[in-house]
Structure formats: C-alpha cells, structure tokens
Scaffold this motif. Structure first.
Motif, PDB file in Angstrom:
ATOM      1  N   UNK A 173      34.278  67.084  44.707  1.00  0.00           N
ATOM      2  CA  UNK A 173      33.110  67.187  43.736  1.00  0.00           C
ATOM      3  C   UNK A 173      31.908  67.658  44.262  1.00  0.00           C
ATOM      4  N   UNK A 174      31.901  69.177  44.705  1.00  0.00           N
ATOM      5  CA  UNK A 174      30.634  69.430  45.126  1.00  0.00           C
ATOM      6  C   UNK A 174      29.465  69.407  44.427  1.00  0.00           C
ATOM      7  N   UNK A 175      29.549  68.860  43.138  1.00  0.00           N
ATOM      8  CA  UNK A 175      28.473  68.634  42.448  1.00  0.00           C
ATOM      9  C   UNK A 175      27.649  67.308  42.858  1.00  0.00           C
ATOM     10  N   UNK A 176      28.649  66.319  43.290  1.00  0.00           N
ATOM     11  CA  UNK A 176      27.985  64.938  43.599  1.00  0.00           C
ATOM     12  C   UNK A 176      27.397  65.200  44.921  1.00  0.00           C
ATOM     13  N   UNK A 177      26.395  66.048  45.354  1.00  0.00           N
ATOM     14  CA  UNK A 177      25.813  65.942  46.240  1.00  0.00           C
ATOM     15  C   UNK A 177      24.365  66.816  46.377  1.00  0.00           C
ATOM     16  N   UNK A 178      23.458  66.476  46.984  1.00  0.00           N
ATOM     17  CA  UNK A 178      22.262  67.092  47.074  1.00  0.00           C
ATOM     18  C   UNK A 178      22.424  68.573  47.408  1.00  0.00           C
ATOM     19  N   UNK A 179      21.928  69.272  46.642  1.00  0.00           N
ATOM     20  CA  UNK A 179      22.005  70.933  47.136  1.00  0.00           C
ATOM     21  C   UNK A 179      20.765  71.640  47.097  1.00  0.00           C
ATOM     22  N   UNK A 180      20.061  71.636  48.019  1.00  0.00           N
ATOM     23  CA  UNK A 180      18.711  72.444  48.340  1.00  0.00           C
ATOM     24  C   UNK A 180      18.710  73.301  49.521  1.00  0.00           C
ATOM     25  N   UNK A 181      17.645  73.928  49.485  1.00  0.00           N
ATOM     26  CA  UNK A 181      17.089  74.851  50.493  1.00  0.00           C
ATOM     27  C   UNK A 181      15.936  74.658  50.943  1.00  0.00           C
ATOM     28  N   UNK A 182      15.311  74.418  52.357  1.00  0.00           N
ATOM     29  CA  UNK A 182      16.646  74.343  53.300  1.00  0.00           C
ATOM     30  C   UNK A 182      17.218  72.898  53.114  1.00  0.00           C
ATOM     31  N   UNK A 183      18.576  72.949  53.693  1.00  0.00           N
ATOM     32  CA  UNK A 183      19.277  71.614  53.317  1.00  0.00           C
ATOM     33  C   UNK A 183      18.527  70.348  53.760  1.00  0.00           C
ATOM     34  N   UNK A 184      18.853  69.298  52.850  1.00  0.00           N
ATOM     35  CA  UNK A 184      18.163  67.978  53.168  1.00  0.00           C
ATOM     36  C   UNK A 184      18.480  67.545  54.588  1.00  0.00           C
ATOM     37  N   UNK A 185      17.375  66.985  55.251  1.00  0.00           N
ATOM     38  CA  UNK A 185      17.897  66.023  56.531  1.00  0.00           C
ATOM     39  C   UNK A 185      18.324  64.837  56.058  1.00  0.00           C
ATOM     40  N   UNK A 186      19.345  64.438  56.747  1.00  0.00           N
ATOM     41  CA  UNK A 186      19.691  63.105  56.127  1.00  0.00           C
ATOM     42  C   UNK A 186      19.461  62.026  57.486  1.00  0.00           C
ATOM     43  N   UNK A 187      19.608  60.714  56.960  1.00  0.00           N
ATOM     44  CA  UNK A 187      19.442  59.676  58.027  1.00  0.00           C
ATOM     45  C   UNK A 187      20.292  58.601  57.897  1.00  0.00           C
ATOM     46  N   UNK A 188      20.762  57.720  58.805  1.00  0.00           N
ATOM     47  CA  UNK A 188      21.381  56.568  58.494  1.00  0.00           C
ATOM     48  C   UNK A 188      20.940  55.288  59.323  1.00  0.00           C
ATOM     49  N   UNK A 189      21.374  54.373  59.039  1.00  0.00           N
ATOM     50  CA  UNK A 189      20.834  52.866  59.516  1.00  0.00           C
ATOM     51  C   UNK A 189      20.625  53.349  61.091  1.00  0.00           C
ATOM     52  N   UNK A 190      19.412  52.660  61.543  1.00  0.00           N
ATOM     53  CA  UNK A 190      19.006  52.692  62.838  1.00  0.00           C
ATOM     54  C   UNK A 190      18.805  53.912  63.499  1.00  0.00           C
ATOM     55  N   UNK A 191      18.295  54.880  62.657  1.00  0.00           N
ATOM     56  CA  UNK A 191      18.059  56.068  63.246  1.00  0.00           C
ATOM     57  C   UNK A 191      16.442  56.516  63.148  1.00  0.00           C
ATOM     58  N   UNK A 192      16.048  57.387  63.965  1.00  0.00           N
ATOM     59  CA  UNK A 192      14.657  57.784  64.070  1.00  0.00           C
ATOM     60  C   UNK A 192      14.642  59.069  63.701  1.00  0.00           C
ATOM     61  N   UNK A 193      13.929  59.692  62.828  1.00  0.00           N
ATOM     62  CA  UNK A 193      13.954  60.897  62.447  1.00  0.00           C
ATOM     63  C   UNK A 193      12.792  61.566  62.801  1.00  0.00           C
ATOM     64  N   UNK A 194      12.527  62.851  63.455  1.00  0.00           N
ATOM     65  CA  UNK A 194      11.124  63.563  63.532  1.00  0.00           C
ATOM     66  C   UNK A 194      11.405  64.503  62.314  1.00  0.00           C
ATOM     67  N   UNK A 195      10.331  64.105  61.672  1.00  0.00           N
ATOM     68  CA  UNK A 195      10.049  64.899  60.610  1.00  0.00           C
ATOM     69  C   UNK A 195       9.898  66.391  60.561  1.00  0.00           C
ATOM     70  N   UNK A 196      10.320  67.455  60.029  1.00  0.00           N
ATOM     71  CA  UNK A 196      10.348  68.851  60.685  1.00  0.00           C
ATOM     72  C   UNK A 196       8.973  69.502  60.212  1.00  0.00           C
ATOM     73  N   UNK A 197       8.000  69.006  60.575  1.00  0.00           N
ATOM     74  CA  UNK A 197       6.595  69.348  60.101  1.00  0.00           C
ATOM     75  C   UNK A 197       5.508  68.970  60.979  1.00  0.00           C
ATOM     76  N   UNK A 198       4.657  70.102  61.190  1.00  0.00           N
ATOM     77  CA  UNK A 198       3.527  69.884  62.224  1.00  0.00           C
ATOM     78  C   UNK A 198       2.239  69.895  61.379  1.00  0.00           C
ATOM     79  N   UNK A 199       1.456  68.770  61.910  1.00  0.00           N
ATOM     80  CA  UNK A 199      -0.026  68.989  61.126  1.00  0.00           C
ATOM     81  C   UNK A 199      -0.974  70.042  61.706  1.00  0.00           C
ATOM     82  N   UNK A 200      -1.519  70.743  60.990  1.00  0.00           N
ATOM     83  CA  UNK A 200      -2.081  71.999  61.777  1.00  0.00           C
ATOM     84  C   UNK A 200      -3.627  71.962  61.403  1.00  0.00           C
TER      85      UNK A 200
END
Lengths: 824, 658
Positions: free
Chosen positions: B485-512
């Motif tokens: 069921x490919x419809x049962x997932x998030x489909x967006x561009x650019x692909x979504x960043x995913x996280x899981x428990x106990x993970x630290x994500x650097x968000x892809x985004x710089x303050x300018x």
C-alpha cells in the motif's frame, strides 16, 4: 378543414401578422403547425390555400419590414415549407415569387431577424419540408440555399447546426433519386449538380485541418449511410474512403469519435457490400490507430456486427479486453489459457492510458466493463468467451478498489493507489460480475467471487449504492450456482455461502443508513421468493436472527424500509418462515399478530409506501389462501376494505379494488365454473343461488366500496372500479328477471340517488347494508359502459380539437385587446 | 536548529526543538501500550486471575513464578502496571524552557517530566486541554490506586533474564525505564505549571521566538503550534482532523509558508474510515441488544465518546432501542459530560450556535435528562442498584488492564450473546483481550480515529507547501502488514525527514537573516538615494545594541569636536570615520557597450569570454584582463598604473555612485 375553422382562420392570420399582438405561447404555434401538417397530409395543399387566401396573405405579410416576432417568422417559414411540399402548391407559390422571397437573399436571411436561432431553425425546417420534388432542387440551386446550409453547419446553436447537417443529407438523397436505378458511375461529372456540390463540400472539409469541419463532414456522411441504402451510397463510399483513411495518418486522429460513428454506420449499411470496398481493412487500420479510450466503442461496434471477418473480430476483442488484461498482468496474474487475453497483454499504450490519471483510469475501466456487459448476452459475442479471465479481472478490480489485492509490480501498485475506494469502478465491476453469473467458472474462482462479494458486503466502507450492487451480484451468483439434478435447493457450496451471508445481512439490517437496510430487505425478498420452499435455505434462515430483525423493521422510521419490511414479512409468513415461539394454548397466536400488525400499518402509517405494500401482501395472501385470511375471510375483507376506502393514497384504493376482484372471483367461482370448456347452462341460473353467492360480497360491503370508487377523483381508481363492476355484471347477466325486491336495506331508488350525490362530489353518508337484489338492479341501471368510455378519454379530449385551439389563440389575444380598450 | 526525539510512538510524541536560543518541548505523550504486558487489575477479587499458574523456564526453573503468570499461552507480569516514559537521557530536560501541549492525549507524561527532571519552565496549553487532561490523569490514578497491589516486579527486567522470556516480553523495549503511575499530588503540581492560552494567541519566548496555538480540529482545545522568529517559521502539526466532528475546525491557512513542518499524530488506522466505523458500531450494537445481549465499549472518558453518544442519540429511536439503558462509568464521567457542555467557544460552529438558543451543544444532555444515559463514578454504589440488562456500558480503560472494564469483561465474557466493541485505536484489541481468553463474548473492532489520513495529509501538504517535512519514521514507509500500500505513507517533495526514538536531527535549514530595529532619530538622519525605480539605498553608521534577543541600531555617540588637526585621536574613540568612506557603487556593466567604449578609447584586439559568474574582457595588445562579475570588477594589468586608472575610470562611467 371544417367550416368553423375556416371561419376562424382569417382572424387568426390577422392576429399573427400583427406585431402589436404578440403570441403568448410557442406551443400554440406548434399545435397549429401540426394541425396544418395533418390537413396537408390528407388533402391538397393547393386547394387549402385557394380556399383560404388569408394563409398566403399571412406569408406575404411577414415579409414586410416590421417588428414581427421571431416566433411568428419561424412559424411562417415552416408553414410555407409544409405547403410547398406538394409540387402543385409549390408552383402556385412560385408564381407569386413568394418562395424566393421567403427563403432567398431578400428574405429574413439577410435581415436582422436572422440573428434569432429560432428563425434560422425555421428556415432550415421549412426547406426540409419543401425539398420533396425535383422542382424544389432547382429552387434550392437557384436561390443559393445550399451554400447557406454549408455555413449553418457551424452555427452557434447546436440545434441549427445539427438540422443543417440533416438537411444536407436529405438534399443529397433527393438529388440522387433522380438518377436511374443501378450503379451510377464514379465519374463526378455524371452526378447531379446539387449532389456534386455537396460531395465536393464534404471532400473539401475532409481535407481541412480544422477539426470542427472534419467533424461536420463525418457527421453528414454518418447520417447518409445510416438513412439511405441506395446503390449510389456505395459509390460515394468508394469515392470518399481514401479521404477518410487519410485521416488515420494524422496524429492524433482528428474527430475520432465521429470517425468511429461513420465507420460503424457504413459497416451496418445493407447497401454496401463491405468486403468489396475495403471497409474491413479501414476498420482494422482504425482500431490500430485510435487511442485505447477511443478504440473501445469501435471495437464493441465491430463485435456487434452480424457478418464480419473473424480476424477483425478477434482484433476488436483484443482491443476491448486490453485494459482488463493490463489489470491482470499488473497484479501478477496469469490471464489464463485463453489466447485472446494473452495477446491483449503488454500494450504499453493502454498501460499509459490507465496510469495517466485517476479520471482516465476510472473512465477507461468503467467503459470497458460496460462494453463487455453489453456484449455478454449477445448471440454474436466472441466465441470462446473468456469467462475465466474476465471473472478473474472483475474480482481483481474489486480487490484493488478495496486495497485487498497485493500487486507485486510497480504498475499494480500504481493502479491500486488510483483505484482505492473508487465507487464508480466498484459499481461497474459489481454489475459486470453479476452479468458474468450467466455462466459459471471453475470452482476455486467461484469461491473467490463469493469471497470478494462477502468482503464487500462486510466492509464498513462500502457505500450504500455499492452495497446494493453487491447484494444484487450475490443473488445472481447464488442463482447461477450449479444445482443438483432433480432438486432446486441451493447446492452445498451456496449453502455454505448463505451461512456466512446471513450474519452479514443481520448486521446490515441494523445499519444506521436506511438505504442499506432497504437493500438488505430487498435481497431477503429475492432470496425468499426463490428458495423459500427449500429445506436448506429454510433451515439456515430460521437458525438466524434475520426473521426477527425483519419484523422489528416494520416499525422503522423510514417509510421505504417499512414498505420493504412489509413485503418481506408477507412473503416469510406465506412460506411459513415467520415463526416465533408459539405458546401451546395459542397455536398460531403469533401468526395472527402479524395480520394485526399489518392492519395497524394500513390504518395508521403516515406514508403511502408501507400502506401500498400491506395491500399487496393482503392481495397475495387472499390469492394464496393464506391461513390467517382463510380462517375468517369475510371479517378480513370487511376490515381491509373499510380502511382502504378511507385512504388518501389512490394507489391504496386501487389496490383495494384489486383485492376486491380476487375476493369476487373466489366467491363467484363457487357459483359459476371458470372452465372455458364447461357447457353453458341452457337456462338462466336460478335467482336463489345467485343471491346467496352475492350475500358475502354484501356483508363485506364490497359494493359500497366499489360504487364509491366509481366516482373517485383519481381516474385509475374509477376505471378499475368500472372494470370490476362490469365483470360482475357480466357474471350475473344470465340471472336477470326473477329477483325479489329488498326487504330491509335501502331500495334501488335511494341507492341511485346516493350514487348521483357521490358523482356530484358529495361523499356523505354510507349506504348501509345492501341486499344482493338491489345491487343487481343498480348494476343494470348505471351506464357503466358510458362511464368507462368517458374515463378512457384523455382529460383534455374536449379541448383538443383544432377549433378549440384556434378559439383559444384568439381568446388570448382578445383578452389583450380588451385590456387595451380599457386603457384608452 | 535541532530536533531531539524522545518518543518512538508516532501518535504520542515527545520532541525537543532547539531553535535560536530556546529549548522547546513539543508534547509529552506517554506510551501506555507497555501495560498490555501486565495482568489486569480486577476491582473485586477474581478467582480466575488469582489462580493463574506461575511461569517457569523451559528447564523447569520457577524462580520467576511470583512475577510472571501464564494465561492461555501468554505470559503476563503480575504487578502494578508500568508505563514507558519518554527518553530522559538524550538531553538535559532541566534546560527545557517551555513545553507546548497539542491535545489532552499528548500530555499524559507531564508529571514525570515536570516533577522529576529539574524542569523549571512553563507549560502552555489551552483550557479544555488542561481540564480534560486533568480528568484523564485523575481517572488513570484513580483506576490504579483504588486496587492497591503490593507487588512490584523487577526481576524479569534484568537484561539477561528478559532474553529468556517468551514474546512479547522478550521484545519489550526500554523496560528499565518503565515507571509506575504518578500520584494525584504530582498531577496537581505538574498542572500548576501550565499557563492557559487561546487559539491564535501570540506568546513571546525571551524575545527570540513567538509561539502560537492554532485549532487542529481533533479534540476539544486541541492545537497545532507555530513557532516563528522574524524570518523563520516552524509548524508543529500533531493530532489534526479535517472531519466535521465536535471541535472547532482545523486552521490550515496559518500553516502556510513554513520552513519546517513537523508532522505527528496521524490516524493510527489509516484503512478504517471513521464514518464506516460509526455505522459498524451502531449496527453491531443494535444487533447485540436486539438479541438480548449486552454491549461493552472500552473507552476514554472524553473525546470520541461524545460523538458516539451523539450518533446513538439519533440512532436509538430509529433502531427501536429507546428502552435500552446506556451506562457511562468513570470516576470522571460526570465532569467529562458537563465540561463538554461549557467549552462552547472551542466547539464547531453548529454547536456554538446552539449555545445562543440556548441549548446544550451536545445532545447527551437530553439523553441524561430522559434517563436513557446514566453515569456513575464506579460500579460500586448506585450503579449496582440501577443496573438492568440488556444494556450498553461505556467505561475505561481501553487497555482492559485496569478500571471498571475489567469487571465487565469477567462478568460478560462467558456469554456469546454479549459483545465488546473496541472504538479506541490506541491498543491492539487482540493483545488487550489476551488475558481474558478463552472468551465466548463477541469482539468487534471498530477503531474510530478521526486524525488525518495519508490522502488528507498529501492534500494538506500541497496546500500549505512547507519547505521541509519532518515526521516519525513509521510514516515514511507503508505499514509492515500492508507493504504494497504505497498510498499509506507520506509522499512529498523533497522527501520527508524521518526520526526515531532517541535520535537527534539537524534540521535542514539555515538561518540567514535577523531583524534589526532602527532608532527613529537615526532613521531621520538617513538620506536614501533611489538607484532603481522602487529601490533606495542609504549608508548608515550606528552602534548595534543587542539585549534580550532584540537588536537595535542606535545613533553613534557624537564625536568630540576636533580641537586641532595635530592632536592625535585617543585610542578609546572608537568611532568610525565617516569622511574617509569611499562612495558606494551600484549598477551593472553592459559588456557590449563597455567594449564599444574601450574601442572608442583606442583599445583594439578586444576579446570577450563568458565565465560562470560573468565575463572576462581581454585586451590582448595591452596584456590586460578585465574580469567583470556580478559584485566585483578586477583589472589585472602588469604594473601599468596609468592604464589601470584609465580602465577604472571607464568602468566607473557605467556605475552609479552615492
């Protein structure tokens, strides 16, 4: 024309010609035209014009520059055409140069009135009526009408454009009539000038790059080949087919829809021997060139043709099946042993069309399913019929729509995403699946069919319309499941399905959505009607809660559901399936209560549908000698007729008469033999037994009910009552004479007086207990035949005469005139 | 900008966002599925549960038989149930400045965080969220405290022992961090740290960012949050619904133009359509009751139950169930039913208008009035005298491990006439039923989850167009059981960043950019010069003053009057010398015209080369190179200053000075 109308006509023409007196209503003019058409069909138009000079005056008058309404102008053009259809009358009108002035350049054609579509339409229709004889052709050529018609093919009004096309076809046919029998030559120079001109125009249009022009040309040809099957049409096709074929070389094929229509029209035409003029090749070529969406209707058309080469049929069938073959392939299923579907797979165009968008995918699949559904029952459908892969495809589609299929390929997953939850495809696939039940399939596939149907019936996400179709398909498959010889009960596998089905039905009967409850009940009615007498079905049904739940639905808040529940309960009871624990001291006590409950619905339900359903159940019960009714039929009849006579719904009253008729037949049946071969007694039946036979009818007050119905304000009720009383009179006719006058009840005179009051609309007092003798006397004295005749006439029979039409039209204007006078 | 992911449960999130200088915790969900590993807590002594055999290892070693019991093939921990807390080691939680709560289901871990981690900040939530959240906590504490259980099992948690246990105990994660339920005192203390907010209210955090709750349409007072600075916008979408149920509709428009959109709390049952499920619920309820059976609905005391009661209100008369009693049993039943009627401003438009009539917004008021719906704090007391069968009972807890529902499961489980209908999607119904097997009663699974499904998400993302989407990893692939069921997932561009428990994500985004205010008197002194239609420039000399994350340009202190040209400036006079500033240049050099000008001035043999950034003009005769780029021009010649100055002046002719 009768003299009265002749007298009125001048005044009417004056009114029509007067721009200050607008005609209020188009329909009057239409009726007037219809009337003139009837007159001219029956007699000479010339004579008509000579006797009524006002008509020609009217036609002359409308040509004067003035503010005449476009309606009257359009009417006059059409009227002139009607008269000029007869050649002598045409000449008469030509003498006064009236026709060129009406239809030629000096007429409305060049004027401001031409902007009104109704005038253009009137112009075309006038010419269409007029073009019936060779003189007309010359006239058309002289006044340059054909060129105008060419331009009107692209008119902004669709009605005008379409009529222009048809007129061209008509003129072409008329001009070719002049040619002698046999094949005309291919040389264009040999054709009549007019025909040459039209064909030339068509050729020019087919060469054009503008799609609308090509479409117009193709439509004219389609109509030509559809209506005219003379030998010249074959020559025409031979001449034009290279041009038509050249359309296929363009990409995309222009006006594909019209092209398909034309090719099918040619193929169907008996005037053409298809093999000799390369039609089959063109069809095969077209099938290859059109997109999958456009090719479907052509393929269906080819498969419907009676005689057509096997190769072409096979090709068409492959094209038709392609979308389903793609579905099967995409879900990793073997299309099966059938060569047809095997060769249908792998068409990348079809895959592209399927996957391009949701709308395209749904449209293509629904059309394909509908086409195959149409094809399935035809005798000329392809043989062998690929039942197995088609079943597989329908099941797969249904699974894809639910997301329960697990396709392995990317195409399959994409399809699944497009079709998920698509109600249109679900409905089409369920319909198609139902059609496929005409034939069966291998057991494991049938098991899959039932599994997917049950899945749909169980699913909380099935929409009410989908559920209804799922119920219908399930019923059809249950019907088609193979039967053990000599036994019409459900076969063991179907019984297993039924056991799974009943709990689902139970749940659906409790659905909050009334449409679902209703379709559940309809399904139950169908099942009970077919298998109500069979042990397996009875056992399964009685073991479930379904009968009990159905009874509770008699009190449903939705009237449609109550009506369906009444029907089912009536049937369950007839089949002895309405069983609730019966207490020993009251055998059948519960059964009685259903009768009481239905009577309660009949007398108290606020909606018509449940009451009508009750009356139908009662009628059926009486016919079947249902135990509840047979116990005390008279009391039953008296009660039901009393309630029905007061019902506000005419269908309930009409059904009451139906019930009365059944009772009548059953009562008198004991008196007279129904057997058509019985020797008619030579002497009149003795009065005694007849009176005796009529006694029960009197006791249940059937006559009062019927007499009242005779003057019912709703005509169907009165008609039905009339028929019933006539039937009774015929039955009793032989026993006239020796009846004694009544002793206690009302006498003949008072009954007749009451009937007169009722006829006048005063439905007051009841009649009281009637004696059979009085009834018979009244039956003889009432003019039932006259009444039946009056009732059979339409309600507007008095107002339909041409005279009244003319009077009405004048009166409308007269009223206007009076007002005007008042003002000044 | 970083995101610390403390919970692995996609619908019970707990994330920490570091943005500018703030540390913001987003939700505080408590994963209660851990309780499914425990034996139910019966209200009254249950001989069946108390006589379950202890579990022993394959070799017959029975040292765990006090802690673990076996029941129809499953092993359960015989102890007070424990919950799986959010990660507490990933980040020092005492540094969290604020906690933003999106709905009452997502705050159940709050007491663990606020009371045991050194947290000193503020919690923000709407009023209904707090009130109903309090009810949920109160119910939970009440359910567990009223059947005290002395035993607390810990032996089995030993890693070496856990490995030997059967599934699912063997696979349970983070068992060492599982904790018993908090106390009412801790609840009160935690709730006292909450500050109430209203939709669209702007809350300043240290001048650095502004947070705003928006209606999310899922539950009474449920919110999505916007966290924004002057030039950056982060949206936090958690538990939203587009269906028309009782809460105020979702505010989608305000989510537009986000740089990052954190998406959590989608529907847990994407294949079940809530409408279909409600129909299924009604049908099965009616079917059971008509056959003389009882219906048990394990549920939370707030939320979907309001909608269910409303559906039943419309349905029971038509289904002929008017004389069937409906019981709602919860320690907070009364408060829940009454609270729902007073939060008019948080309801959908239809319900709000009723209040002005005045009518109660929810029809359950009428059900109570007509005695069709009765509510009790517990099955002890009044309920036992009113109790009439067949009936429909709504009661907690949906995990079937504690609460009055345990009693009804024991009471009705043996008869096939009865039905238990699961409507809450939080727990697997098969696992919930495991300790009650064998069970004769019918089980119907009608999960009603009104949160966004994937089709709605894809429409939402198309509508609001965030630059980046961040979501739990579960949403980036189809569910394991339905991998096609490919419809049962998030489909967006650019692909979504995913996280899981106990993970630290650097968000892809710089303050300018940073916003700087300019003082009025300084602004007055500016002399803008229009260099292009609509664009003016001015030079400014000022002192940048930064305090509380706010930046202000102030006029420079007046320079001391120069007393004499010879006197040296003091070193401390750190004032920029405006006079020596060269004029600023602007504009661009049209190469063709420039070449023509060069030719006019006698240069010949000119070649022009295009480069990635501009052009190079080669004066081959003079062995000179003029490099023209968007923001710079270089003249490279071999020590011929005269030539350079000539060329420079030619270049300057094309530029504006100010």
């Amino acid at each position: 024309m009768d003299p009265e109308c002749s007298q009125l006509l001048p005044a009417l023409c004056a009114v029509l010609a007067d721009p200050r007196q607008p005609v209020a209503d188009d329909t009057c003019l239409e009726k007037l035209l219809d009337w003139f058409k009837t007159i001219t069909k029956a007699g000479s138009s010339l004579l008509l014009l000579q006797e009524n000079p006002c008509l020609v005056e009217l036609l002359c008058h409308v040509l004067k520059p003035q503010d005449l309404s476009s309606r009257v102008l359009s009417f006059s053009l059409r009227l002139a055409g009607v008269f000029a259809a007869q050649e002598d009358c045409f000449q008469y009108l030509q003498q006064g140069e009236l026709l060129p002035r009406l239809f030629g350049e000096p007429g409305p054609l060049g004027g401001a009135a031409w902007t009104a579509p109704s005038v253009r339409s009137g112009w075309i229709q006038g010419l269409r009526s007029l073009a019936q004889h060779p003189s007309a052709l010359h006239f058309l050529a002289d006044c340059g009408a054909v060129d105008t018609i060419f331009s009107l093919q692209g008119d902004s009004s669709l009605f005008v454009a379409s009529a222009a096309g048809q007129l061209l076809v008509h003129i072409l046919g008329l001009s070719m009539q002049g040619l002698a029998e046999g094949h005309p030559s291919l040389q264009a120079g040999d054709w009549p000038v007019c025909a040459q001109k039209i064909v030339g125009h068509i050729e020019e249009s087919l060469h054009s790059t503008a799609v609308p022009q090509i479409t117009q040309a193709l439509n004219v040809l389609t109509t030509t080949f559809g209506h005219c099957h003379d030998p010249w049409t074959q020559v025409l096709w031979v001449r034009l087919s290279p041009l038509v074929g050249s359309l296929l070389e363009k990409d995309p094929v222009p006006a594909a829809h019209s092209l398909v229509d034309l090719l099918l029209s040619v193929a169907r035409s008996p005037g053409l021997s298809s093999s000799s003029c390369g039609l089959w090749e063109t069809l095969a070529q077209t099938l290859n060139h059109l997109s999958p969406t456009q090719a479907g209707p052509l393929a269906l058309g080819i498969l419907k043709l009676q005689d057509c080469p096997q190769v072409l049929r096979a090709q068409a069938f492959v094209i038709l099946l392609q979308p389903l073959a793609c579905v099967l392939k995409a879900t990793g299923q073997d299309p099966g042993p059938s060569d047809v579907l095997d060769s249908a797979t792998g068409d990348s165009l079809t895959v592209d069309a399927l996957l391009s968008s949701k709308a395209a995918c749904v449209g293509l699949l629904c059309r394909t399913l509908a086409h195959l559904e149409l094809l399935q029952p035809l005798p000329q459908r392809p043989c062998p019929w690929p039942q197995e892969p088609l079943l597989g495809a329908a099941v797969t589609l249904l699974q894809l729509c639910r997301g329960s299929a697990s396709p392995a390929s990317d195409v399959g997953r994409h399809l699944c995403a497009l079709l998920l939850g698509c109600v249109r495809v679900q409905r089409a696939a369920l319909d198609f699946l139902g059609t496929l039940s005409q034939e069966t399939g291998p057991q494991e596939l049938v098991t899959e069919v039932f599994a997917v149907l049950l899945e749909y019936l169980r699913s909380p996400d099935s929409s009410p319309t989908v559920l209804k179709k799922a119920f219908q398909a399930t019923f059809r498959w249950l019907l088609s499941s193979p039967k053990t010889p000599g036994c019409c009960d459900l076969e063991p596998h179907a019984l297993l399905v039924l056991r799974e089905l009943l709990p689902v039905l139970q749940k659906r009967l409790c659905s909050p959505c009334w449409e679902v409850r209703d379709s559940g009940l309809e399904f139950l009615t169908q099942m009970t009607r077919h298998w109500g007498g069979q042990a397996g079905f009875r056992h399964a049904l009685l073991a479930s809660e379904v009968p009990k739940l159905t009874e509770q639905l008699l009190r449903d808040p939705e009237s449609y559901v109550r009506a369906s529940a009444v029907t089912v309960m009536g049937q369950l009871s007839s089949q002895g399936l309405h069983v609730t624990p019966v207490s020993p001291e009251h055998p059948g006590g519960q059964q009685k209560s259903l009768l009481v409950e239905l009577l309660h619905i009949l007398s108290t339900d606020s909606e018509g549908f449940p009451r009508r359903a009750v009356m139908q159940v009662f009628t059926q019960w009486l016919r079947d000698h249902h135990a509840d009714v047979a116990g005390d039929t008279e009391q039953f009849m008296a009660r039901v007729l009393q309630v029905a006579s007061q019902d506000l719904d005419w269908e309930v009253r009409a059904q009451g008469l139906e019930l009365a008729l059944v009772f009548l037949e059953q009562t008198l049946g004991q008196f007279h033999s129904h057997c058509p071969y019985a020797v008619t007694p030579p002497v009149a039946a003795p009065a005694g037994p007849l009176a005796q036979a009529l006694q029960p009818l009197c006791r249940v007050r059937l006559f009062e009910f019927a007499f009242r119905a005779l003057f019912d304000c709703d005509r169907p009720v009165a008609q039905k009552s009339c028929d019933l009383l006539l039937f009774l009179r015929a039955k009793t006719a032989s026993s006239s004479g020796s009846l004694q006058e009544s002793r206690s009840g009302p006498d003949v005179a008072s009954v007749e007086a009451a009937l007169q009051r009722w006829q006048a609309g005063d439905q007051g007092q009841p009649l009281g207990d009637l004696e059979p003798e009085v009834v018979l006397a009244v039956l003889r004295s009432v003019d039932l035949e006259g009444l039946r005749g009056a009732l059979a006439e339409g309600s507007d029979h008095m107002e339909k005469s041409p005279q009244s039409l003319l009077q009405d039209m004048l009166a409308t204007v007269g009223v206007l005139g009076e007002n005007e006078a008042d003002c000044y | 900008m970083k995101l610390y992911c403390l919970s692995g449960h996609p619908t019970l999130p707990c994330n920490v966002l570091k943005f500018k200088s703030t540390t913001i915790m987003l939700d505080c969900g408590l994963d209660m599925t851990s309780t499914l590993n425990f034996l139910p807590l019966p209200l009254v002594q249950s001989p069946r549960l108390s006589n379950l055999p202890g579990w022993s290892l394959k070799d017959g070693n029975a040292f765990l038989d006090k802690e673990l019991k076996e029941c129809s093939g499953h092993v359960f921990v015989d102890s007070v149930p424990e919950f799986c807390l959010p990660e507490t080691e990933l980040i020092d939680l005492s540094t969290v400045d604020v906690i933003l709560i999106s709905n009452y289901h997502c705050m159940m871990a709050l007491p663990y965080i606020t009371e045991h981690t050194g947290f000193t900040g503020t919690v923000y939530a709407t009023e209904p969220t707090v009130q109903i959240g309090r009810l949920l906590m109160e119910e939970l504490v009440n359910f567990i405290e009223r059947v005290p259980k002395a035993q607390s099992a810990s032996l089995w948690k030993n890693k070496d022992i856990q490995r030997l246990l059967p599934s699912p105990l063997k696979d349970a994660v983070e068992v060492s961090t599982w904790r018993r339920c908090y106390t009412m005192q801790e609840v009160n203390s935690a709730l006292s740290k909450i500050q109430l907010v209203g939709y669209s209210q702007k809350i300043e955090l240290f001048g650095a960012v502004q947070v705003t709750p928006l209606s999310s349409g899922y539950a009474l007072g449920s919110s999505n949050w916007i966290i924004q600075s002057h030039y950056e916008k982060v949206s936090y979408v958690s538990g939203s619904s587009l269906l028309t149920t009782h809460p105020q509709p979702m505010d989608q428009a305000s989510l537009k133009n986000s740089d990052v959109l954190i998406l959590t709390g989608l529907t847990q049952i994407p294949t079940a359509n809530p409408d279909g499920m409600v129909g299924e619920f009604c049908s099965n309820l009616a079917l059971t009751v008509r056959n003389g059976g009882n219906v048990l609905v394990p549920c939370y005391p707030s939320g979907v139950i309001y909608d269910l009661l409303e559906c039943l209100y419309q349905y029971i008369d038509s289904a002929g169930l008017s004389n069937i009693p409906f019981y709602f049993i919860s320690p907070v039943a009364n408060s829940s039913l009454e609270f729902s009627q007073i939060f008019a401003e948080w309801l959908c438009h239809n319900k709000q208008t009723k209040v002005y009539l005045p009518e109660p917004p929810f029809p359950h008021a009428e059900l109570i009035q007509t005695n069709k719906l009765k509510h009790y704090p517990s099955l002890h007391g009044d309920f036992s005298s009113d109790f009439r069968q067949p009936c429909v009972v709504f009661t907690g807890h949906p995990s079937l491990r504690f609460g009055d529902v345990v009693h009804f499961m024991e009471l009705w489980g043996k008869s096939s006439l009865n039905t238990v209908i699961f409507t809450e999607p939080d727990f697997s119904y098969l696992e919930a039923l495991a300790p009650y097997q064998p069970l004769a009663m019918k089980c119907i699974y009608c999960p009603i989850d009104t949160r966004l499904n994937f089709i709605q998400v894809s429409k939402l993302l198309k509508e609001v167009q965030p630059l980046h989407v961040v979501c739990p990893e579960q949403y980036t692939q189809p569910p394991p059981a339905q991998s096609h069921r490919m419809d049962l997932m998030i489909d967006c561009q650019p692909p979504a960043m995913s996280y899981r428990r106990a993970e630290v994500l650097a968000l892809p985004f710089k303050r300018r950019y940073e916003k700087i205010e300019i003082m009025p008197e300084l602004a007055d002194a500016l002399v803008p010069m229009e260099i292009k239609p609509g664009i003016s420039l001015a030079t400014v000399s000022a002192v940048l003053h930064t305090k509380d994350n706010k930046h202000i340009l102030q006029p420079p202190p007046r320079p001391t009057q120069p007393t004499g040209g010879k006197k040296r400036k003091r070193a401390s006079d750190d004032i920029p010398d405006c006079k020596v500033l060269k004029p600023l240049l602007s504009g661009s050099i049209p190469v063709e015209q420039f070449v023509q000008t060069l030719e006019k001035h006698g240069f010949s043999d000119i070649k022009v080369e295009d480069t990635a950034k501009g052009h190079i003009v080669l004066l081959q005769e003079a062995e000179t190179l003029i490099q023209i780029e968007e923001d710079s021009t270089h003249i490279i010649c071999d020590n011929d200053e005269m030539l350079r100055v000539r060329l420079r002046d030619l270049v300057l002719k094309f530029l504006q000075k100010f």
